[in-house]
Design an enzyme around this catalytic site. Structure first.
Site, PDB file in Angstrom:
ATOM      1  N   ASP A 118      35.061  58.397  36.019  1.00 42.19           N
ATOM      2  CA  ASP A 118      34.522  59.112  37.184  1.00 42.19           C
ATOM      3  C   ASP A 118      35.633  59.758  38.025  1.00 42.19           C
ATOM      4  O   ASP A 118      35.382  60.245  39.118  1.00 42.19           O
ATOM      5  CB  ASP A 118      33.669  58.160  38.054  1.00 42.19           C
ATOM      6  N   ASP A 122      45.548  47.559  42.831  1.00 44.41           N
ATOM      7  CA  ASP A 122      44.246  47.046  43.277  1.00 44.41           C
ATOM      8  C   ASP A 122      43.948  45.645  42.750  1.00 44.41           C
ATOM      9  O   ASP A 122      44.685  45.117  41.903  1.00 44.41           O
ATOM     10  CB  ASP A 122      43.125  48.018  42.851  1.00 44.41           C
ATOM     11  N   HIS A 132      38.366  58.229  39.225  1.00 37.20           N
ATOM     12  CA  HIS A 132      39.074  57.392  40.215  1.00 37.20           C
ATOM     13  C   HIS A 132      40.529  57.146  39.819  1.00 37.20           C
ATOM     14  O   HIS A 132      40.873  57.154  38.640  1.00 37.20           O
ATOM     15  CB  HIS A 132      38.327  56.074  40.483  1.00 37.20           C
ATOM     16  N   GLU A 147      37.153  55.654  44.503  1.00 34.56           N
ATOM     17  CA  GLU A 147      36.017  56.245  43.808  1.00 34.56           C
ATOM     18  C   GLU A 147      35.693  57.615  44.409  1.00 34.56           C
ATOM     19  O   GLU A 147      36.171  57.940  45.505  1.00 34.56           O
ATOM     20  CB  GLU A 147      34.806  55.309  43.938  1.00 34.56           C
TER      21      GLU A 147
HETATM   22  P1  PGA Z   1      41.175  51.740  31.588  1.00 38.75           P
HETATM   23  O1  PGA Z   1      40.882  51.954  33.147  1.00 38.75           O
HETATM   24  O2  PGA Z   1      42.648  51.823  31.434  1.00 38.75           O
HETATM   25  O3  PGA Z   1      40.650  50.361  31.292  1.00 38.75           O
HETATM   26  O4  PGA Z   1      40.442  52.814  30.866  1.00 38.75           O
HETATM   27  C1  PGA Z   1      41.538  52.959  33.836  1.00 38.75           C
HETATM   28  C2  PGA Z   1      41.041  53.010  35.256  1.00 38.75           C
HETATM   29  O5  PGA Z   1      39.873  52.654  35.506  1.00 38.75           O
HETATM   30  O6  PGA Z   1      41.811  53.410  36.135  1.00 38.75           O
END
Ligand code: PGA
Length: 270
Positions: A132, A63, A134, A139
């Protein structure tokens, strides 16, 4: 789904490093799906320190923020070049990261999907997980069949990522992300999650119902998923002791053992 629980994030990372290094050695033209965020940072540094041959490796990132150019310090372009690509001998044309400044976003997304197909599909897709649930920027409520597209970030994700931008207001509202359907077509999905704040999302992904309300739960539909966790991230798993026994009783030939730490002085902010 294989769930590998290690005492620390460092130890879990080093098992994942061994898995990735093994793939790069065995298949020098492997196609890797890559993730960003705090979670895979150490993995990239350790992998780069092994000085493997990346000349024929192709990569596709999950992404990128919309409206954020490659030079922006918080772009996933910057993140990937700084933390991995500038440290290995990858060929620039083999690196693919969604273009946050694409004028024709649907056209760009279609092309991205086609590039993945033309490369022969993704051999190993690295994933983090949001609080959450994702994966990528899919999302809650994302279709489990979704493809690469623009998606809107939830309030929770923007709040979680405010630490990188300095404030929540500066976090973009939209991102281009591979879809859940795209991710599920990878031949092997490898999810990393560390820290207590991920424990709920991890338990729902592995042991909860498969639902668009928790996108990572879609991984239950994939035949080959490995999840690397530290103890705090595994805290809410009901079958934690079973997963540990499965791993401990695996025959040696099947086991990914941790690599020795090369970057001992690295501080990872979780
Ligand atoms: P993080 O993010 O590694 O910064 O915790 C993971 C994600 O949002 O997929």
């Amino acid at each position: 789904m294989e769930v590998v629980i290690q005492p620390t994030a460092e130890a879990a990372t080093m098992v994942a490093v061994r898995l990735l290094a093994g793939l790069i050695r065995q298949k020098p033209d492997a196609v890797l799906g890559l993730a960003t965020g705090a979670t895979p940072l150490r993995l990239y540094w350790e992998l780069a320190a092994l000085k493997l041959d990346w000349r024929r490796i192709k990569t596709f990132n999950l992404d990128e923020y919309v409206g954020v150019g490659p030079e922006h310090p918080q772009s996933y372009h910057s993140f990937m070049w700084k933390n991995l690509f500038n440290r290995v001998n990858i060929a620039k044309p083999n690196v693919h990261i969604p273009d946050g400044l694409a004028k024709d976003i649907p056209g760009f997304c279609k092309k991205y999907e086609k590039q993945i197909r033309t490369a022969g599909g993704i051999d190993l897709q690295l994933l983090g997980i949001g609080t959450d649930g994702h994966i990528g920027f899919n999302e809650p409520s994302s279709s489990l069949a979704s493809r690469t597209r623009i998606n809107m970030l939830t309030r929770q994700t923007r709040r979680d990522n405010a630490r990188f931008f300095g404030s929540e207001e500066r976090v973009p509202h939209h991102a281009i992300t591979m879809g859940i359907g795209t991710i599920l077509e990878s031949r092997h999905c490898v999810l990393l999650a560390f820290g207590k704040r991920k424990a709920r999302a991890v338990a729902e992904a592995i042991e909860g119902p498969v639902t668009a309300m928790h996108p990572a739960s879609a991984l239950q539909l994939h035949p080959k998923v490995t999840v690397f966790l530290d103890e705090p991230a595994a805290a809410e798993l009901k079958l934690k002791h079973y997963y540990r026994r499965v791993y401990d009783y695996k025959p040696d030939w099947q086991k990914e053992r941790p690599m020795r730490l090369l970057h001992s002085s690295i501080l990872v902010v979780l």
